[in-house]
Design an enzyme around this catalytic site. Sequence first.
Site, PDB file in Angstrom:
ATOM      1  N   THR A 224       2.107   0.888  -4.972  1.00  0.00           N
ATOM      2  CA  THR A 224       1.413  -0.303  -4.466  1.00  0.00           C
ATOM      3  C   THR A 224       1.599  -1.474  -5.425  1.00  0.00           C
ATOM      4  O   THR A 224       2.004  -2.570  -5.023  1.00  0.00           O
ATOM      5  CB  THR A 224      -0.094  -0.012  -4.289  1.00  0.00           C
ATOM      6  OG1 THR A 224      -0.251   1.048  -3.341  1.00  0.00           O
ATOM      7  CG2 THR A 224      -0.847  -1.252  -3.832  1.00  0.00           C
TER       8      THR A 224
ATOM      9  N   ALA B 277       0.849  -1.194   0.000  1.00  0.00           N
ATOM     10  CA  ALA B 277       0.000   0.000   0.000  1.00  0.00           C
ATOM     11  C   ALA B 277       0.884   1.244   0.000  1.00  0.00           C
ATOM     12  O   ALA B 277       1.901   1.278   0.681  1.00  0.00           O
ATOM     13  CB  ALA B 277      -0.908   0.008   1.230  1.00  0.00           C
ATOM     14  N   CYS B 278       0.476   2.236  -0.772  1.00  0.00           N
ATOM     15  CA  CYS B 278       1.214   3.503  -0.779  1.00  0.00           C
ATOM     16  C   CYS B 278       0.249   4.657  -0.544  1.00  0.00           C
ATOM     17  O   CYS B 278      -0.963   4.461  -0.487  1.00  0.00           O
ATOM     18  CB  CYS B 278       1.991   3.685  -2.083  1.00  0.00           C
ATOM     19  SG  CYS B 278       0.966   3.950  -3.542  1.00  0.00           S
ATOM     20  N   THR B 279       0.783   5.840  -0.433  1.00  0.00           N
ATOM     21  CA  THR B 279      -0.052   6.993  -0.099  1.00  0.00           C
ATOM     22  C   THR B 279      -1.107   7.289  -1.156  1.00  0.00           C
ATOM     23  O   THR B 279      -2.225   7.644  -0.818  1.00  0.00           O
ATOM     24  CB  THR B 279       0.809   8.251   0.131  1.00  0.00           C
ATOM     25  OG1 THR B 279       1.639   8.450  -1.012  1.00  0.00           O
ATOM     26  CG2 THR B 279       1.665   8.110   1.369  1.00  0.00           C
TER      27      THR B 279
END
Length: 103
Positions: free
Chosen positions: A16, A8-10
């Site tokens: 991601t 998961a990324c921002t």
Amino acid sequence: MKIVAVAACTSGIAHTYIAKEKLLKAAEAAGHEIKVETQGTVGAENELTKSDVAQADVVIIAADIKISGQDRFKNKKVIEIPTNVVIKSPKGFIARVEELLKG
């Protein structure tokens, strides 16, 4: 070794899915079984089942944000890292995971 992971990324888009692909390729190249769940703007995809988690030797959380459902990993070995570590050096990271589990 059986690995489950969450990426998961921002923004929930680029890093991601790049982290997911890098983890898959590096783990499989090293002879491990792996399943990677992604959490992004479209929600969770390829969700880990209770059975996936129960059978896993290790849980990798490659994330730049807090993931949802982290409580399902209690009593498991969990390694948390930023997505850029997996993206920049996936094979080196998997080798470090192997060493950590041996120790």
